[in-house]
Design a protein around this motif. Structure first.
Motif, PDB file in Angstrom:
ATOM      1  N   LEU A 174      24.850  25.779   8.626  1.00 35.60           N
ATOM      2  CA  LEU A 174      25.075  26.902   7.722  1.00 35.60           C
ATOM      3  C   LEU A 174      26.280  27.722   8.165  1.00 35.60           C
ATOM      4  O   LEU A 174      27.091  28.164   7.336  1.00 35.60           O
ATOM      5  N   GLU A 175      26.414  27.919   9.494  1.00 38.28           N
ATOM      6  CA  GLU A 175      27.567  28.663  10.009  1.00 38.28           C
ATOM      7  C   GLU A 175      28.864  27.934   9.680  1.00 38.28           C
ATOM      8  O   GLU A 175      29.867  28.555   9.287  1.00 38.28           O
ATOM      9  N   ILE A 176      28.852  26.586   9.830  1.00 37.19           N
ATOM     10  CA  ILE A 176      30.044  25.793   9.488  1.00 37.19           C
ATOM     11  C   ILE A 176      30.338  25.909   7.997  1.00 37.19           C
ATOM     12  O   ILE A 176      31.495  26.086   7.578  1.00 37.19           O
ATOM     13  N   ASP A 177      29.280  25.794   7.186  1.00 41.05           N
ATOM     14  CA  ASP A 177      29.465  25.887   5.742  1.00 41.05           C
ATOM     15  C   ASP A 177      30.010  27.255   5.346  1.00 41.05           C
ATOM     16  O   ASP A 177      30.854  27.362   4.447  1.00 41.05           O
ATOM     17  N   ILE A 178      29.525  28.288   6.029  1.00 49.39           N
ATOM     18  CA  ILE A 178      30.023  29.637   5.729  1.00 49.39           C
ATOM     19  C   ILE A 178      31.501  29.738   6.088  1.00 49.39           C
ATOM     20  O   ILE A 178      32.315  30.306   5.329  1.00 49.39           O
ATOM     21  N   SER A 179      31.858  29.187   7.272  1.00 47.50           N
ATOM     22  CA  SER A 179      33.260  29.215   7.678  1.00 47.50           C
ATOM     23  C   SER A 179      34.130  28.444   6.689  1.00 47.50           C
ATOM     24  O   SER A 179      35.204  28.906   6.274  1.00 47.50           O
ATOM     25  N   THR A 180      33.651  27.230   6.297  1.00 46.81           N
ATOM     26  CA  THR A 180      34.398  26.435   5.322  1.00 46.81           C
ATOM     27  C   THR A 180      34.490  27.169   3.990  1.00 46.81           C
ATOM     28  O   THR A 180      35.551  27.200   3.350  1.00 46.81           O
ATOM     29  N   GLY A 181      33.393  27.736   3.574  1.00 41.71           N
ATOM     30  CA  GLY A 181      33.390  28.479   2.319  1.00 41.71           C
ATOM     31  C   GLY A 181      34.332  29.665   2.360  1.00 41.71           C
ATOM     32  O   GLY A 181      34.988  29.981   1.362  1.00 41.71           O
ATOM     33  N   THR A 182      34.441  30.301   3.527  1.00 45.11           N
ATOM     34  CA  THR A 182      35.365  31.438   3.662  1.00 45.11           C
ATOM     35  C   THR A 182      36.805  30.965   3.479  1.00 45.11           C
ATOM     36  O   THR A 182      37.615  31.620   2.792  1.00 45.11           O
ATOM     37  N   GLY A 183      37.132  29.789   4.090  1.00 45.17           N
ATOM     38  CA  GLY A 183      38.482  29.236   3.928  1.00 45.17           C
ATOM     39  C   GLY A 183      38.769  28.899   2.474  1.00 45.17           C
ATOM     40  O   GLY A 183      39.865  29.182   1.955  1.00 45.17           O
ATOM     41  N   VAL A 184      37.780  28.280   1.821  1.00 44.58           N
ATOM     42  CA  VAL A 184      37.958  27.942   0.409  1.00 44.58           C
ATOM     43  C   VAL A 184      38.134  29.214  -0.422  1.00 44.58           C
ATOM     44  O   VAL A 184      38.963  29.260  -1.342  1.00 44.58           O
ATOM     45  N   ILE A 186      39.404  32.028   0.566  1.00 46.77           N
ATOM     46  CA  ILE A 186      40.742  32.583   0.817  1.00 46.77           C
ATOM     47  C   ILE A 186      41.781  31.826   0.004  1.00 46.77           C
ATOM     48  O   ILE A 186      42.674  32.420  -0.633  1.00 46.77           O
ATOM     49  N   ARG A 187      41.673  30.456   0.030  1.00 45.15           N
ATOM     50  CA  ARG A 187      42.628  29.655  -0.757  1.00 45.15           C
ATOM     51  C   ARG A 187      42.485  29.935  -2.246  1.00 45.15           C
ATOM     52  O   ARG A 187      43.471  30.011  -2.983  1.00 45.15           O
ATOM     53  N   LEU A 188      41.244  30.074  -2.687  1.00 43.91           N
ATOM     54  CA  LEU A 188      41.026  30.377  -4.092  1.00 43.91           C
ATOM     55  C   LEU A 188      41.617  31.727  -4.460  1.00 43.91           C
ATOM     56  O   LEU A 188      42.225  31.882  -5.529  1.00 43.91           O
ATOM     57  N   ASP A 190      44.154  33.111  -3.019  1.00 41.36           N
ATOM     58  CA  ASP A 190      45.615  32.914  -3.045  1.00 41.36           C
ATOM     59  C   ASP A 190      46.034  32.236  -4.344  1.00 41.36           C
ATOM     60  O   ASP A 190      47.036  32.614  -4.968  1.00 41.36           O
ATOM     61  N   ASP A 191      45.259  31.198  -4.753  1.00 36.31           N
ATOM     62  CA  ASP A 191      45.579  30.497  -6.007  1.00 36.31           C
ATOM     63  C   ASP A 191      45.465  31.437  -7.197  1.00 36.31           C
ATOM     64  O   ASP A 191      46.265  31.362  -8.141  1.00 36.31           O
ATOM     65  N   ILE A 192      44.465  32.297  -7.157  1.00 33.50           N
ATOM     66  CA  ILE A 192      44.301  33.263  -8.251  1.00 33.50           C
ATOM     67  C   ILE A 192      45.501  34.210  -8.309  1.00 33.50           C
ATOM     68  O   ILE A 192      46.022  34.525  -9.390  1.00 33.50           O
ATOM     69  N   ALA A 193      45.957  34.656  -7.108  1.00 40.10           N
ATOM     70  CA  ALA A 193      47.128  35.550  -7.073  1.00 40.10           C
ATOM     71  C   ALA A 193      48.356  34.845  -7.638  1.00 40.10           C
ATOM     72  O   ALA A 193      49.124  35.421  -8.431  1.00 40.10           O
ATOM     73  N   LYS A 194      48.559  33.561  -7.220  1.00 44.92           N
ATOM     74  CA  LYS A 194      49.703  32.800  -7.754  1.00 44.92           C
ATOM     75  C   LYS A 194      49.551  32.589  -9.257  1.00 44.92           C
ATOM     76  O   LYS A 194      50.531  32.673 -10.009  1.00 44.92           O
ATOM     77  N   GLY A 195      48.335  32.284  -9.691  1.00 41.81           N
ATOM     78  CA  GLY A 195      48.100  32.099 -11.117  1.00 41.81           C
ATOM     79  C   GLY A 195      48.381  33.366 -11.901  1.00 41.81           C
ATOM     80  O   GLY A 195      48.951  33.311 -12.996  1.00 41.81           O
TER      81      GLY A 195
END
Length: 272
Positions: A174-184, A186-188, A190-195
């Protein structure tokens, strides 16, 4: 037959009075007991009472009253209390919450009962012993299941250990998934800002394109107007050329812009 007995006891002068004296073998008793202290009511609220009847044959009957209100309480005895003919010595023990005990006794006589043929034998009827016997019976009944319960406890402990291990693994994942989800996330973000920036640029381009379109429409309109004007000029020019040729062919007199005839210095008409 049930006999109602009123019993009054004074804890100071250790006196007792029983209002009923016709007690026969096999009778049941309903004893209404009032406690006094130096002739005044003794408040027994919250105190525990032990009432013991010692029968003349050596057996005893005990009753326990867990809580009393005021100075009066009622105790019911079955026929075991009167199965022995003779004098019964009763003892009342009052226990308060501080552990203080007050003991008083009383006596009544059990007479023969020629009208009844009782086959029940006199015996002890001690509530304290009955409670202990009940506890022993319960323990014996549960003792056979003790080994099974121990085995279940061991199995439950093993299951709990496995559960804790599984929970630890799940927590790590769950901790790994939370970390991965946090990265996703952040990227999302950023993509929203670019969009959003692309959307803003696209809106700006659309605005500029609309402006250019409007300018182009004006230019087209102006061009059409110029074309129409040029068409008019060409027609007038061609017309004037035809008029000129016609005049040349007919030796016609020349005119000015107002169609007045042109002359030379001698007054002669100018011709083609």
């Amino acid at each position: 037959m049930q006999k109602p007995i009123a019993l009054s006891i004074d804890t100071v002068n250790n006196s007792s009075v029983i209002s009923y004296d016709n007690i026969r073998k096999g009778d049941t008793l309903q004893m209404t007991i009032k406690i006094f202290q130096n002739s005044g009511n003794l408040d027994l609220t919250g105190q525990k009472m032990h009432v013991v009847l010692n029968k003349p044959d050596g057996y005893s009957v005990e009753k326990i009253i867990q809580s009393v209100t005021g100075n009066q309480f009622i105790v019911n005895f079955d026929l075991q209390a009167t199965l022995a003919v003779g004098y019964v010595v009763g003892i009342i023990e009052i226990s308060n919450s501080n552990g203080t005990n007050i003991t008083n006794d009383f006596t009544f006589e059990v007479k023969e009962n020629p009208a009844s043929n009782i086959i029940i034998q006199s015996s002890n009827q001690i509530e304290t012993l009955q409670q202990i016997e009940a506890l022993i019976a319960t323990y014996n009944a549960n003792a056979d299941n003790l080994a099974v319960q121990n085995q279940l406890a061991i199995q439950n402990k093993a299951d709990l250990t496995n559960l804790n291990s599984t929970a630890g693994n799940l927590a790590d994942r769950l901790e790994i998934d939370i970390s991965t989800g946090t990265g996703v996330a952040i990227r999302l973000e950023d993509d929203i800002a670019k969009g959003n920036q692309l959307d803003s640029n696209l809106k700006q381009d659309i605005t500029q394109g609309t402006t250019l379109h409007n300018v182009l429409l004006v230019d087209i309109t102006n061009g059409n107007n110029v074309a129409d004007y040029l068409k008019t000029l060409n027609f007038e020019y061609i017309k004037s050329m035809f008029n000129l040729v016609e005049k040349l062919l007919d030796n016609a007199r020349l005119t000015d812009e107002s169609d007045n005839y042109l002359t030379d210095e001698n007054g002669n008409y100018l011709t083609m």
